[in-house]
Design an enzyme around this catalytic site. Structure first.
Site, PDB file in Angstrom:
ATOM      1  N   GLY A 189       0.446  -3.713   4.321  1.00 36.10           N
ATOM      2  CA  GLY A 189       0.504  -5.180   4.520  1.00 36.10           C
ATOM      3  C   GLY A 189       1.652  -6.021   5.097  1.00 36.10           C
ATOM      4  CB  CYS A 227      -0.928   0.099   1.259  1.00 41.79           C
ATOM      5  SG  CYS A 227      -2.120  -1.343   1.329  1.00 41.79           S
ATOM      6  CG  HIS A 279      -6.331   1.848  -0.293  1.00 45.45           C
ATOM      7  ND1 HIS A 279      -4.999   2.187  -0.794  1.00 45.45           N
ATOM      8  CD2 HIS A 279      -5.955   0.853   0.729  1.00 45.45           C
ATOM      9  CE1 HIS A 279      -4.143   1.765  -0.142  1.00 45.45           C
ATOM     10  NE2 HIS A 279      -4.526   0.831   0.616  1.00 45.45           N
ATOM     11  CB  CYS A 313      -1.458   0.264   8.079  1.00 49.45           C
ATOM     12  SG  CYS A 313      -3.130   0.254   7.020  1.00 49.45           S
TER      13      CYS A 313
END
Length: 416
Positions: free
Chosen positions: A394, A108, A361, A392
């Site tokens: 993954g 991300c 996203h 945040c």
């Protein structure tokens, strides 16, 4: 060693770190992944090419040959997101063949890492001007498709199986912080939708969107100029009835989490000196950045240690941050960050234009969207000196970048 050689070596060692500035950023409208989405059947690399071209169009004083690097992130680096996409996108965008490029992956935080990596090169003196961004076409490349996790992850219990499913990690955060109830997350999600709708009404989102023409069989061409995911009329009652796909009687739903999306972003970064030389605008100055690892099973807490590291580097306190752009992968993840730092759920400094729960996203592209929105807010609010983009990541990581507002009266004075 001759005196001349020693002198040259000394000059090299004495090279100063240079200021890095955010010049401009753009993105495509974000679409819903899948056959009915606005980018169904479209290539991912074409999306990022449009962003690169629009950056150059918006900044005509920048000669294309002055771009020193193109760094483009993608989480799934196969097919139309493969083949060293930074280099292929640069060629497809019409940049001179002398302009190199590379691909980057930090899930991300891909685009955010593309920015910080190339910014480090600018600070060191390796580059003067770069383009950094990200793309994710989750319709073409569903999350985790073709992934082959090493069996040791499970056999040696390196991570819990839940760590490989982001929705499960969000449910784990709810377990860890029972005070973050489903009611709180649903209320936060509704506010995100409302804030994005108000930002659209005020014309604050549209200036950084690149129109994208797409064609669907049987319906011809459509010029896409707005984001597809938002649901501005969403209510708490609407969200209360949604199913919890990751756990029976759970708390995470499609309504209080970001969706599956397609989209691309790109930003223009430069040294402060190069920006002045080329007549480029300065919309933000990079102050500090940090990445941190956490337990993969609760990856959503990652922004907390990353922010603490970045604040230490900058010599700042959380109270010095006047604007927060926090990626809303899940509402529980944002609320865990706010609770840790003692920030109210409805603090007006947080995600003034709404966030990923509303706008979408597309994984590796989202970091630059946060930066675009922060830069726009800096222009509107000169009273704020420092802002933050954080997210945040993954497999248990967090990323934070701290920026300074050039419109503030003390910009550059005793700067970190």
């Amino acid at each position: 060693m001759s005196q001349h050689t020693e002198s040259a070596a000394g000059r090299r060692l004495a090279r100063a770190v240079r200021d890095v500035v955010f010049v401009d950023g753009v993105r495509t409208p974000f679409g819903r992944a899948g056959d009915k989405g606005i980018y169904a059947g479209m290539r991912a690399d074409d999306l990022v090419v449009k962003c690169i071209r629009d950056l150059l169009r918006r900044n005509p004083s920048l000669p294309a040959e002055r771009v020193d690097e193109v760094a483009i992130a993608a989480t799934t680096q196969t097919g139309d997101q493969g083949l060293t996409i930074g280099r292929t996108a640069a060629l497809l965008a019409g940049l001179p063949r002398t302009v190199p490029g590379f691909a980057i992956d930090r899930m991300c935080a891909g685009a955010m890492t593309a920015v910080t990596t190339t910014a480090s090169g600018i600070a060191f003196g390796a580059y003067d001007v770069v383009i950094a961004g990200g793309v994710e076409h989750m319709g073409n490349h569903p999350m985790g498709a073709d992934a082959d996790p090493n069996p040791r992850f499970m056999s040696e219990r390196i991570v819990d199986p839940a760590a490989l499913n982001m929705g499960n990690t969000a449910e784990n955060l709810h377990d860890r912080f029972p005070e973050i109830t489903k009611e709180r997350t649903d209320a936060y999600a509704v506010r995100s939708q409302q804030k994005l709708a108000r930002a659209y009404e005020a014309g604050r989102i549209q200036p950084d969107l690149v129109p994208v023409a797409a064609r669907k069989p049987g319906s011809g061409w459509t010029l896409n100029t707005v984001d597809e995911p938002p649901r501005p009329g969403t209510t708490v009652d609407d969200l209360a009835s949604l199913r919890t796909p990751f756990r029976a009687h759970g708390r995470v739903t499609a309504g209080n989490a970001a969706g599956l999306n397609d989209g691309a972003t790109a930003a223009l970064l430069a040294s402060a000196d190069a920006a002045e030389e080329l007549g480029l605008p300065v919309r933000m100055r990079l102050v500090a950045y940090a990445f941190a690892g956490v337990e993969p099973e609760v990856m959503g807490i990652g922004p907390v240690p990353a922010t603490e590291k970045a604040l230490r580097q900058a010599g700042l306190d959380i109270s010095d941050i006047g604007l927060f752009e926090i990626n809303e992968a899940f509402a529980v993840q944002v609320l865990s960050f706010l609770d840790h730092f003692g920030i109210d759920d409805e603090d007006p400094r947080v995600n003034r234009y709404g966030g990923a729960i509303a706008v979408g996203h597309p994984l590796a592209s989202s970091g630059v969207r946060l930066m675009n929105q922060l830069a726009r807010q800096f222009e509107e609010d000169p009273s704020v000196r420092y802002g933050m983009t954080t997210m945040c990541i993954g497999l248990g990581m967090g990323a934070t970048v701290i920026w300074e507002n050039p419109h503030h009266e003390h910009y550059g004075q005793d700067a970190a």
